[in-house]
Scaffold this active site. Structure first.
Site, PDB file in Angstrom:
ATOM      1  N   GLU A 276      -3.615  -6.620  -4.364  1.00 25.20           N
ATOM      2  CA  GLU A 276      -2.297  -7.057  -4.800  1.00 25.20           C
ATOM      3  C   GLU A 276      -2.443  -7.613  -6.218  1.00 25.20           C
ATOM      4  O   GLU A 276      -3.472  -8.172  -6.570  1.00 25.20           O
ATOM      5  CB  GLU A 276      -1.761  -8.156  -3.877  1.00 25.20           C
ATOM      6  CG  GLU A 276      -1.355  -7.620  -2.529  1.00 25.20           C
ATOM      7  CD  GLU A 276      -0.805  -8.706  -1.610  1.00 25.20           C
ATOM      8  OE1 GLU A 276      -0.242  -9.694  -2.087  1.00 25.20           O
ATOM      9  OE2 GLU A 276      -0.972  -8.534  -0.391  1.00 25.20           O
TER      10      GLU A 276
ATOM     11  N   CYS B 129      -5.086  -9.988   3.539  1.00 28.30           N
ATOM     12  CA  CYS B 129      -6.167  -9.052   3.891  1.00 28.30           C
ATOM     13  C   CYS B 129      -7.447  -9.737   4.345  1.00 28.30           C
ATOM     14  O   CYS B 129      -7.873  -9.542   5.491  1.00 28.30           O
ATOM     15  CB  CYS B 129      -6.449  -8.147   2.706  1.00 28.30           C
ATOM     16  SG  CYS B 129      -4.969  -7.283   2.155  1.00 28.30           S
TER      17      CYS B 129
ATOM     18  N   ASN C  18     -14.239  -5.592   2.724  1.00 24.73           N
ATOM     19  CA  ASN C  18     -13.465  -6.836   2.600  1.00 24.73           C
ATOM     20  C   ASN C  18     -14.277  -8.039   3.056  1.00 24.73           C
ATOM     21  O   ASN C  18     -14.235  -9.102   2.440  1.00 24.73           O
ATOM     22  CB  ASN C  18     -12.162  -6.743   3.417  1.00 24.73           C
ATOM     23  CG  ASN C  18     -11.029  -6.160   2.580  1.00 24.73           C
ATOM     24  OD1 ASN C  18     -11.238  -5.742   1.450  1.00 24.73           O
ATOM     25  ND2 ASN C  18      -9.836  -6.127   3.141  1.00 24.73           N
TER      26      ASN C  18
ATOM     27  N   VAL D 156       0.832  -1.204   0.000  1.00 24.20           N
ATOM     28  CA  VAL D 156       0.000   0.000   0.000  1.00 24.20           C
ATOM     29  C   VAL D 156       0.867   1.254   0.000  1.00 24.20           C
ATOM     30  O   VAL D 156       0.692   2.152  -0.831  1.00 24.20           O
ATOM     31  CB  VAL D 156      -0.980  -0.013   1.191  1.00 24.20           C
ATOM     32  CG1 VAL D 156      -1.717   1.312   1.316  1.00 24.20           C
ATOM     33  CG2 VAL D 156      -1.986  -1.149   1.035  1.00 24.20           C
TER      34      VAL D 156
ATOM     35  N   ARG E  13       1.030 -15.554   1.819  1.00 27.22           N
ATOM     36  CA  ARG E  13       0.374 -15.510   3.130  1.00 27.22           C
ATOM     37  C   ARG E  13      -1.060 -16.068   3.046  1.00 27.22           C
ATOM     38  O   ARG E  13      -1.815 -15.684   2.169  1.00 27.22           O
ATOM     39  CB  ARG E  13       0.340 -14.062   3.661  1.00 27.22           C
ATOM     40  CG  ARG E  13       1.701 -13.624   4.184  1.00 27.22           C
ATOM     41  CD  ARG E  13       1.701 -12.179   4.590  1.00 27.22           C
ATOM     42  NE  ARG E  13       1.685 -11.291   3.434  1.00 27.22           N
ATOM     43  CZ  ARG E  13       1.653  -9.952   3.531  1.00 27.22           C
ATOM     44  NH1 ARG E  13       1.613  -9.383   4.716  1.00 27.22           N
ATOM     45  NH2 ARG E  13       1.665  -9.214   2.442  1.00 27.22           N
TER      46      ARG E  13
HETATM   47  C1  UGA Z   1      -8.441  -7.519  -1.132  1.00 22.80           C
HETATM   48  C2  UGA Z   1      -9.556  -6.594  -1.638  1.00 22.80           C
HETATM   49  O1  UGA Z   1     -10.065  -7.094  -2.869  1.00 22.80           O
HETATM   50  C3  UGA Z   1      -9.038  -5.169  -1.824  1.00 22.80           C
HETATM   51  O2  UGA Z   1     -10.117  -4.316  -2.202  1.00 22.80           O
HETATM   52  C4  UGA Z   1      -8.446  -4.680  -0.498  1.00 22.80           C
HETATM   53  O3  UGA Z   1      -7.903  -3.372  -0.619  1.00 22.80           O
HETATM   54  C5  UGA Z   1      -7.332  -5.632  -0.083  1.00 22.80           C
HETATM   55  O4  UGA Z   1      -7.873  -6.964   0.065  1.00 22.80           O
HETATM   56  C6  UGA Z   1      -6.754  -5.135   1.215  1.00 22.80           C
HETATM   57  O5  UGA Z   1      -7.479  -5.074   2.202  1.00 22.80           O
HETATM   58  O6  UGA Z   1      -5.596  -4.673   1.232  1.00 22.80           O
HETATM   59  P1  UGA Z   1      -6.386  -8.833  -2.251  1.00 22.80           P
HETATM   60  O7  UGA Z   1      -6.309  -9.574  -0.960  1.00 22.80           O
HETATM   61  O8  UGA Z   1      -5.141  -8.235  -2.794  1.00 22.80           O
HETATM   62  O9  UGA Z   1      -7.435  -7.605  -2.143  1.00 22.80           O
HETATM   63  O10 UGA Z   1      -6.928  -9.823  -3.375  1.00 22.80           O
HETATM   64  P2  UGA Z   1      -8.365 -10.204  -4.001  1.00 22.80           P
HETATM   65  O11 UGA Z   1      -8.294 -10.003  -5.445  1.00 22.80           O
HETATM   66  O12 UGA Z   1      -9.469  -9.587  -3.280  1.00 22.80           O
HETATM   67  O13 UGA Z   1      -8.393 -11.797  -3.741  1.00 22.80           O
HETATM   68  C7  UGA Z   1      -8.427 -12.338  -2.440  1.00 22.80           C
HETATM   69  C8  UGA Z   1      -8.593 -13.840  -2.508  1.00 22.80           C
HETATM   70  O14 UGA Z   1      -9.894 -14.199  -2.965  1.00 22.80           O
HETATM   71  C9  UGA Z   1      -7.619 -14.553  -3.438  1.00 22.80           C
HETATM   72  O15 UGA Z   1      -7.137 -15.716  -2.807  1.00 22.80           O
HETATM   73  C10 UGA Z   1      -8.473 -14.905  -4.645  1.00 22.80           C
HETATM   74  O16 UGA Z   1      -8.005 -16.037  -5.340  1.00 22.80           O
HETATM   75  C11 UGA Z   1      -9.815 -15.182  -3.981  1.00 22.80           C
HETATM   76  N1  UGA Z   1     -10.976 -15.013  -4.885  1.00 22.80           N
HETATM   77  C12 UGA Z   1     -11.262 -13.805  -5.425  1.00 22.80           C
HETATM   78  C13 UGA Z   1     -11.797 -16.117  -5.147  1.00 22.80           C
HETATM   79  O17 UGA Z   1     -11.568 -17.240  -4.644  1.00 22.80           O
HETATM   80  N2  UGA Z   1     -12.890 -15.938  -5.960  1.00 22.80           N
HETATM   81  C14 UGA Z   1     -13.188 -14.752  -6.512  1.00 22.80           C
HETATM   82  O18 UGA Z   1     -14.210 -14.667  -7.243  1.00 22.80           O
HETATM   83  C15 UGA Z   1     -12.358 -13.657  -6.242  1.00 22.80           C
END
Ligand code: UGA
Length: 426
Positions: A155, A260, A208, A11, A327
């Site tokens: 990310e 997150c 989140n 961030v 993580r």
């Molecule tokens: C998440 C949020 O999406 C961001 O908006 C937020 O700013 C961030 O956390 C944070 O708090 O810093 P992030 O953890 O980087 O972002 O990644 P995501 O794209 O949200 O994915 C999170 C997890 O969900 C991954 O393991 C992904 O594979 C999984 N996921 C995502 C699914 O299993 N299905 C989906 O349809 C979408």
């Protein structure tokens, strides 16, 4: 404007760079000298597409510099962003010790009015605490304002998300700070939502948690689809086309991971509990998510039988594509369980590294898949979609694919001779 960004993780570094892009002069501060040395030499110490190019550009133009010196940095900057980590404590609460240390340092070196902007994800009430912590350590009583301004970047797409946010949330009760924040964000075309600091803090956790909940919901539906032999993809599409639901975060798989969602959902549950509120839906969704990798493994072992001494190729270690972050990655849970079941585990990831002695990591997918009994896809890297699967089939011992991210087309894979299983598509 002269901006100080404290904490140079995903961030902090991303925000520092986009403020440079907007023409501001930025100082990045961190207590970790190794990180600073790396960043100051234009080298990103983590994998995040697009950031290193910008880092080099702004270091060269001297618009961005890095330091560990609070005294000097506080003298030169009037807007201070707190972007330090808030890791999960043992009981689920957010550990605010880095935020507290930062607030104390700010107080100690404050010589003129500052706007202190909290971007770290923190529980409701932290803005007030930061104010107290600064006041406690102030040598001279100088006025300042603390603003809550949560960040929503992901990310893997951090730069894009930070440059094109859906909304900017500014939580403050100070007119003066609000004016400065509006000036800072004036070039963004998205809505700027002005709230109380507490509401801003809760918006971040609620956002989140809602996304995490959406994933757990579709994963639960996927389990039912497995029983009924229905492809969950059709369900995601069918419900996602309803504008009230929306198509995003409806991809079934082995569950969410990362630094997150698991941390923030737990922190919200913890703080709600402390206020005598049970967030039952959220609690259940956490349980579902923790079980999801094991649900998929059970499916694998129910098809393959005992995996002891079977050679398993695991594709993907990171918690999502385009990051080296492992993580809370569901892939690691799957690898650990396979090792426990005494399978031979071969692993591949384009950028992330496995930290388990017994699992051998290979640099190419071909080497990883060669002579294996089954492939398990744990991370949906685009590279795996574009593989020459026909050739892969030839080098495998048996043609089983377990697609934990539903990234391949079941019918196409079957036509290529694979025995294919996804999550919620039998
Ligand atoms: C998440 C949020 O999406 C961001 O908006 C937020 O700013 C961030 O956390 C944070 O708090 O810093 P992030 O953890 O980087 O972002 O990644 P995501 O794209 O949200 O994915 C999170 C997890 O969900 C991954 O393991 C992904 O594979 C999984 N996921 C995502 C699914 O299993 N299905 C989906 O349809 C979408």
């Amino acid at each position: 404007m002269n901006i100080l960004v404290i904490g140079t993780g995903y961030v902090g570094t991303t925000m520092a760079l986009i403020f440079c892009e907007m023409g501001h002069k930025v100082t990045g501060l961190d207590v970790d000298q190794d990180k600073l040395t790396s960043l100051q030499s234009g080298r990103l110490y983590f994998y995040e597409p697009g950031l290193e190019e910008l880092l080099k550009k702004h270091i060269q133009s001297s618009q961005l510099r890095f330091t560990h010196d609070y005294a000097q940095a506080m003298k030169e900057n009037s807007i201070l962003f707190i972007c330090v980590g808030t890791p999960m404590g043992e009981d689920g609460r957010a550990d605010l010790s880095y935020v507290k240390n930062t607030a104390n340092e700010i107080g100690k070196y404050m010589k003129s009015y500052k706007v202190i902007v909290d971007k770290s994800t923190v529980p409701v009430g932290t803005t007030e605490k930061v104010t107290e912590w600064i006041q406690e350590s102030q040598v001279v009583k100088i006025p300042f304002d603390v603003v809550s301004n949560p960040e929503f970047l992901r990310e893997g797409t951090a730069l894009h998300d930070a440059l094109h946010p859906n909304r900017i949330v500014v939580g403050t009760s100070s007119e003066k700070a609000l004016k400065i924040m509006n000036q800072l964000y004036k070039d963004f075309s998205c809505p700027i939502l002005e709230t109380s600091p507490k509401a801003a803090e809760l918006i971040k956790y609620a956002a989140n948690s809602f996304l995490a909940l959406k994933i757990s919901y579709i994963n639960e539906i996927a389990r039912y689809c497995d029983t009924l032999c229905i492809n969950v993809h059709d369900i995601s599409k069918g419900i996602g086309l309803d504008e009230r639901i929306g198509p995003q975060f409806l991809k079934a798989g082995i569950g969410y991971g990362g630094s997150c969602f698991p941390k923030d959902v737990n922190a919200l549950l913890y703080s709600a509990n402390k206020n005598n509120i049970n967030l039952d839906v959220l609690e259940t969704s956490v349980r579902l998510n923790e079980a999801q990798p094991f649900y998929f493994l059970d499916k694998i072992t129910s098809i393959l039988g005992d995996v002891k001494n079977k050679k398993m190729a695991v594709l993907g270690i990171s918690f999502k594509p385009e990051t080296d972050d492992i993580r809370e990655s569901p892939a690691i849970k799957i690898i650990d369980q396979l090792l426990k079941l005494e399978a031979t585990v071969k692993v591949h990831d384009p950028v992330a590294h496995i930290n388990r002695d017994k699992a051998q990591q290979y640099s190419t997918v071909e080497e990883t898949i060669d002579d294996t009994d089954a492939v398990i896809i744990c991370t949906d890297w685009a590279q795996y979609k574009n593989l020459n699967w026909r050739e892969m089939n030839k080098i495998m011992r048996s043609p089983y694919i377990f697609d934990g991210r539903n990234m391949l087309h079941p019918e196409e894979m079957k036509q290529l001779g694979f025995i294919y299983y996804g999550v919620g598509c039998c």
